[in-house]
Design an enzyme around this catalytic site. Sequence first.
Site, short mmCIF file in Angstrom:
data_model
loop_
_atom_site.label_atom_id
_atom_site.label_comp_id
_atom_site.label_asym_id
_atom_site.label_seq_id
_atom_site.Cartn_x
_atom_site.Cartn_y
_atom_site.Cartn_z
N ASN A 9 -0.06 32.31 29.54
CA ASN A 9 -0.32 33.16 28.37
C ASN A 9 0.61 34.36 28.48
O ASN A 9 0.39 35.23 29.31
CB ASN A 9 -1.79 33.61 28.37
CG ASN A 9 -2.07 34.64 27.30
OD1 ASN A 9 -1.27 34.82 26.37
ND2 ASN A 9 -3.20 35.33 27.42
N LYS A 11 0.97 36.70 26.48
CA LYS A 11 0.43 37.88 25.78
C LYS A 11 1.50 38.45 24.84
O LYS A 11 2.35 37.70 24.35
CB LYS A 11 -0.08 38.92 26.77
CG LYS A 11 -0.97 38.32 27.86
CD LYS A 11 -1.75 39.36 28.58
CE LYS A 11 -2.42 38.75 29.79
NZ LYS A 11 -3.72 39.32 30.06
N HIS A 96 -9.76 34.36 23.41
CA HIS A 96 -9.35 35.14 24.59
C HIS A 96 -10.07 36.49 24.57
O HIS A 96 -10.27 37.09 23.52
CB HIS A 96 -7.83 35.34 24.57
CG HIS A 96 -7.30 35.90 25.84
ND1 HIS A 96 -7.37 37.23 26.15
CD2 HIS A 96 -6.71 35.29 26.91
CE1 HIS A 96 -6.83 37.43 27.34
NE2 HIS A 96 -6.43 36.27 27.82
N GLU A 98 -9.15 39.39 25.24
CA GLU A 98 -8.45 40.52 24.62
C GLU A 98 -8.61 40.50 23.11
O GLU A 98 -8.60 41.54 22.46
CB GLU A 98 -6.96 40.51 25.04
CG GLU A 98 -6.81 41.00 26.48
CD GLU A 98 -5.57 40.49 27.19
OE1 GLU A 98 -4.68 39.92 26.54
OE2 GLU A 98 -5.52 40.65 28.43
N GLU A 167 -12.69 32.68 32.08
CA GLU A 167 -11.89 33.89 32.24
C GLU A 167 -12.80 35.12 32.27
O GLU A 167 -13.05 35.74 31.22
CB GLU A 167 -10.91 34.02 31.07
CG GLU A 167 -9.83 32.96 31.04
CD GLU A 167 -8.49 33.58 30.62
OE1 GLU A 167 -7.50 33.30 31.31
OE2 GLU A 167 -8.44 34.34 29.66
N GLY A 173 -6.03 40.77 33.96
CA GLY A 173 -5.09 41.88 33.97
C GLY A 173 -5.44 42.99 34.94
O GLY A 173 -4.84 44.06 34.91
N SER A 212 -6.03 37.12 36.86
CA SER A 212 -5.28 37.62 38.01
C SER A 212 -4.90 36.54 39.02
O SER A 212 -4.85 36.80 40.22
CB SER A 212 -6.05 38.76 38.70
OG SER A 212 -6.20 39.85 37.81
C1 PEP Z 1 -4.97 35.90 30.58
O1 PEP Z 1 -4.46 36.74 29.84
O2 PEP Z 1 -5.47 34.88 30.12
C2 PEP Z 1 -4.94 36.15 32.03
C3 PEP Z 1 -5.55 35.29 32.80
O3 PEP Z 1 -4.27 37.27 32.43
P1 PEP Z 1 -3.92 37.70 33.95
O4 PEP Z 1 -3.51 36.47 34.69
O5 PEP Z 1 -2.82 38.70 33.81
O6 PEP Z 1 -5.16 38.29 34.53
#
Ligand code: PEP
Length: 258
Positions: A9, A11, A96, A98, A167, A173, A212
């Site tokens: 992803n 973003k 997601h 976000e 998630e 993040g 992460s």
């Molecule tokens: C995501 O945005 O789906 C995600 C898992 O981000 P990150 O790996 O940066 O935590």
Amino acid sequence: MKKKWLIGNWKMHGNLASNKALVGGILAAVPSLHEQVSIAVCPPFPYLYQLAELTRDTYLGFGAQNVSDHLQGAYTGETSPLMVKELGGSYAIIGHSERRQYQGENDGLMGRKALAAIDAGLIPVICVGETAEERDSGRTHEVLARQLDAAFGYIRTAHDKIILAYEPRWAIGTGIAATPEIVQSEHEFLRQRIAIRDKAFAAKLPIVYGGSVKSSNAASIFSMPDVDGGLIGSAALNAQEFVTIYGELLKAIVPANS
Ligand code: PEP
């Protein structure tokens, strides 16, 4: 052996030059893919066409980070999953955290978007996960069950092209991934919850973890039995990191001593 999935992803990152370098870096480091793995990246909308060009005749799939819950119509600023499909995309990240956090998306909308994605021929990557506050107050399973039930209230378990992503919002993040034990336990919970609706579907459903994941923690997370791959954010923006994470996923398929 079940198939494994690695989805990046991106973003709201990238530009024409850096996207080209990133895809080129992945393809140079991994010229061919293990047959039991699928890899895709999800760039921002304006770059979908570029991704279609960059990934043409390669194993690398691509998808959108979001789609409309409608296939066509007077929905200014929205993007139909049919448009993603027409460009050659295969996936759509749905729900997601976000988007829940900053765009006010809710469980019902997630379910309708997942259905629209399926109707357009895309594989929805349906994201569920609890906040830190929900976990701390012991409500993780209540939240996951609510999100799952909302999504599966719209889509049919008979459809075999769905990916579920656990998630936890507190891990996205933040640099602090869930421990492998937490990931396994929540994936197991999600699978059991789906099994109430459809046991055979639940057993086959790919459940990937996101939050992460990086090259240093990927191995321990991917070694968990209910983890079918990863949804990778920040680490997907670096070809070397992404490719190393792919290598860790491969080890989960083919143990070093086999
Ligand atoms: C995501 O945005 O789906 C995600 C898992 O981000 P990150 O790996 O940066 O935590």
